[in-house]
Design a protein around this motif. Sequence first.
Motif, PDB file in Angstrom:
ATOM      1  N   GLU A  43       0.756  -1.202   0.132  1.00  0.00           N
ATOM      2  CA  GLU A  43       0.027   0.023   0.087  1.00  0.00           C
ATOM      3  C   GLU A  43       0.961   1.145  -0.077  1.00  0.00           C
ATOM      4  O   GLU A  43       2.169   1.109  -0.031  1.00  0.00           O
ATOM      5  N   ASN A  44       0.266   2.514  -0.104  1.00  0.00           N
ATOM      6  CA  ASN A  44       1.027   3.814  -0.258  1.00  0.00           C
ATOM      7  C   ASN A  44       0.385   4.548   1.036  1.00  0.00           C
ATOM      8  O   ASN A  44      -0.544   5.184   0.775  1.00  0.00           O
ATOM      9  N   PRO A  45       1.036   4.523   2.153  1.00  0.00           N
ATOM     10  CA  PRO A  45       0.347   5.075   3.524  1.00  0.00           C
ATOM     11  C   PRO A  45       0.320   6.625   3.187  1.00  0.00           C
ATOM     12  O   PRO A  45      -0.371   7.197   4.225  1.00  0.00           O
ATOM     13  N   VAL A 228       0.357   3.792  -6.146  1.00  0.00           N
ATOM     14  CA  VAL A 228       1.139   4.928  -6.192  1.00  0.00           C
ATOM     15  C   VAL A 228       0.276   5.927  -5.812  1.00  0.00           C
ATOM     16  O   VAL A 228       0.320   7.253  -5.088  1.00  0.00           O
ATOM     17  N   TYR A 229      -1.286   5.860  -5.800  1.00  0.00           N
ATOM     18  CA  TYR A 229      -2.370   6.895  -5.480  1.00  0.00           C
ATOM     19  C   TYR A 229      -2.742   6.767  -4.278  1.00  0.00           C
ATOM     20  O   TYR A 229      -3.607   7.565  -3.586  1.00  0.00           O
ATOM     21  N   GLY A 230      -2.324   5.592  -3.453  1.00  0.00           N
ATOM     22  CA  GLY A 230      -2.629   5.376  -2.015  1.00  0.00           C
ATOM     23  C   GLY A 230      -4.115   5.305  -1.574  1.00  0.00           C
ATOM     24  O   GLY A 230      -4.408   5.763  -0.996  1.00  0.00           O
ATOM     25  N   MET A 231      -4.800   4.545  -2.511  1.00  0.00           N
ATOM     26  CA  MET A 231      -6.209   4.441  -2.581  1.00  0.00           C
ATOM     27  C   MET A 231      -6.910   3.012  -2.278  1.00  0.00           C
ATOM     28  O   MET A 231      -7.785   2.768  -2.942  1.00  0.00           O
ATOM     29  N   LYS A 280       8.955   9.780  -4.547  1.00  0.00           N
ATOM     30  CA  LYS A 280      10.084  10.120  -3.803  1.00  0.00           C
ATOM     31  C   LYS A 280      10.116   9.168  -2.119  1.00  0.00           C
ATOM     32  O   LYS A 280      11.202   8.817  -1.881  1.00  0.00           O
ATOM     33  N   GLN A 281       8.800   9.292  -1.741  1.00  0.00           N
ATOM     34  CA  GLN A 281       8.741   8.548  -0.428  1.00  0.00           C
ATOM     35  C   GLN A 281       9.141   7.122  -0.664  1.00  0.00           C
ATOM     36  O   GLN A 281       9.991   6.529   0.113  1.00  0.00           O
ATOM     37  N   ILE A 282       8.652   6.339  -1.616  1.00  0.00           N
ATOM     38  CA  ILE A 282       9.013   5.159  -2.012  1.00  0.00           C
ATOM     39  C   ILE A 282      10.498   4.885  -2.440  1.00  0.00           C
ATOM     40  O   ILE A 282      11.204   3.732  -1.814  1.00  0.00           O
ATOM     41  N   ASP A 283      11.039   5.750  -2.992  1.00  0.00           N
ATOM     42  CA  ASP A 283      12.431   5.468  -3.454  1.00  0.00           C
ATOM     43  C   ASP A 283      13.232   5.679  -2.258  1.00  0.00           C
ATOM     44  O   ASP A 283      14.214   4.847  -1.848  1.00  0.00           O
ATOM     45  N   ASP A 284      12.919   6.708  -1.265  1.00  0.00           N
ATOM     46  CA  ASP A 284      13.813   6.839  -0.084  1.00  0.00           C
ATOM     47  C   ASP A 284      13.619   5.591   0.726  1.00  0.00           C
ATOM     48  O   ASP A 284      14.589   5.247   1.522  1.00  0.00           O
ATOM     49  N   GLY A 285      12.215   5.147   0.892  1.00  0.00           N
ATOM     50  CA  GLY A 285      12.042   3.926   1.561  1.00  0.00           C
ATOM     51  C   GLY A 285      12.876   2.834   1.133  1.00  0.00           C
ATOM     52  O   GLY A 285      13.177   2.136   2.048  1.00  0.00           O
ATOM     53  N   ARG A 286      12.674   2.405  -0.239  1.00  0.00           N
ATOM     54  CA  ARG A 286      13.637   1.336  -0.762  1.00  0.00           C
ATOM     55  C   ARG A 286      15.054   1.501  -0.441  1.00  0.00           C
ATOM     56  O   ARG A 286      15.695   0.297  -0.129  1.00  0.00           O
TER      57      ARG A 286
END
Length: 364
Positions: A43-45, A228-231, A280-286
Motif C-alpha cells: 500500500e501507499n500510506p 502510487v495513488y494510495g487508495m 520520492k517517499q517510495i524511493d527513499d524507503g527502498r
Amino acid sequence: MGNFTRRGVLTAAISGAAAATLTGNVWSRTTPPPSLIRLSSNENPYGPSPAALKAARETAARGAYYSWDLRTAFRDVIADGEGVDRGNVVISTGSNEALCAAAAAWGKEGHILAPSLTYSSHLMYARRSGVSVKTLPLRSDLAIDLAAMADAVTDDTSLVYVCNPNNPTGLPLDGAELREFCREVGKRATVLVDEAYNELAEDPSAATVMDLVKNDENVIVTRTFSKVYGMAGMRMGYAMGRSDLMEKLRSYVMSWPSAIALAAGIASYGDDEFVAFSRKQIDDGRQIVNDCFRQHGLSPLPSSSNFVYVDIGRSAAEFGRQMQNSGVQIGRVFAGYPNHIRVSMGRLEDLRAFSRIFGEVYTA
Ligand SMILES: Cc1ncc(COP(=O)(O)O)c(C=O)c1O
C-alpha cells in the motif's frame, strides 16, 4: 428531555456499536493499529492525496444518488489521459476485479498461462471457478521467462498473464522485449499485462505497453489507484484494450465502484505533484530497506515497485512470525520460495523502525 431525544439515543447507540466493532475487529484489518507497522500489502500510506480526500468528502455528501455521470466522467478522464477512446476503457472495483473478469471471460475459451511466481488472486479465482491455469517457472534470476512462455502457448491457450513489474519480485521486464512478446504471442492468445506498479517504474512510458493497445493489438492493460495513488481501501481500477476486448471484459465485471472512489480517482489521476511526492517517499524507503538488508550481507532484488524481495537464507514463515511479535507485519511467504521475504514500503519513520527491528530479530 432537552436534546436527549429517542433518535439521539438511537444514533448514539448505533455509532457506539459501530465504533466498538471497528476498534475490536474490523479496524485493525483495514488500518493497522498504532502498535503495528504494516509492511505487508504494497500500500501507499501517504495517500489518498489531499485532492482525492476533498473529492471523496464532497461526493459522500451526495451518496444518495447512483454514480452514472461519474462513471462516464472517469472513463473520459482516463481515455483523454491515455490517448484512447472511451470504449477502450473498462472501470473496475480495484484492478483485481478486471483481472478476475478477464480470467472468467477468457477462461471459458481455454487455459490461462502465467508465471509460477506472480500476483495470483485472480488466478486462484479462476481455478476455483473451474478454469485451467498453467504456470511456468521463473528464470534462475527470478525474472519472468518470456521465451518459455511464448513457447508454451498452444491452440488451447486463451489468455497469457504478465505482471510488469512482477509481484512479489519487483523486477521489471525490458519494455522492448515485452512489446515483441506481446506482438508475437498476441497472434495466438490475448496478452494481459498487469501494470499495477507502472507509475513507479523508472520510466513509466517506456515500461508500458499502451502503445500496443493504441495499435489495436491483442493486448489488455490493467491499472490501479491502489498503489502510487494510495487508495487501496477505496477500490478503484481499470482496464484498457481494443474495443472488442473491452466489450467482452465489461460483460464479466460484476460491481460498480462507489461514487466516492470514482470522484477520488478522477481527482487523483494525473496529479503529478502527488505522484512525484509518493515516488520520492517510495524511493527513499527502498533505500532504507535495501541498506538494511545489505548491512546484514543479504542481496535484495532490484525492485522498481513499492516492495522489496530478498532471500534471508532461513525460514521466511518463522521470521515473519518473529517480526510480527516485534510489531512489524511483513508480506506473506510465496509457494516455492520458503526463504524469501517481501517487505512493502511504509512511512519513512516506520521503515527506519523496520530496519532496527529487522537487525534485532535477524541477529538474535
Ligand atoms: C500486481 C498486482 N495486480 C493487481 C493487484 C490488485 O490490486 P487492486 O485490486 O487493489 O487494484 C495487486 C495488489 O497488490 C498487485 O500487486
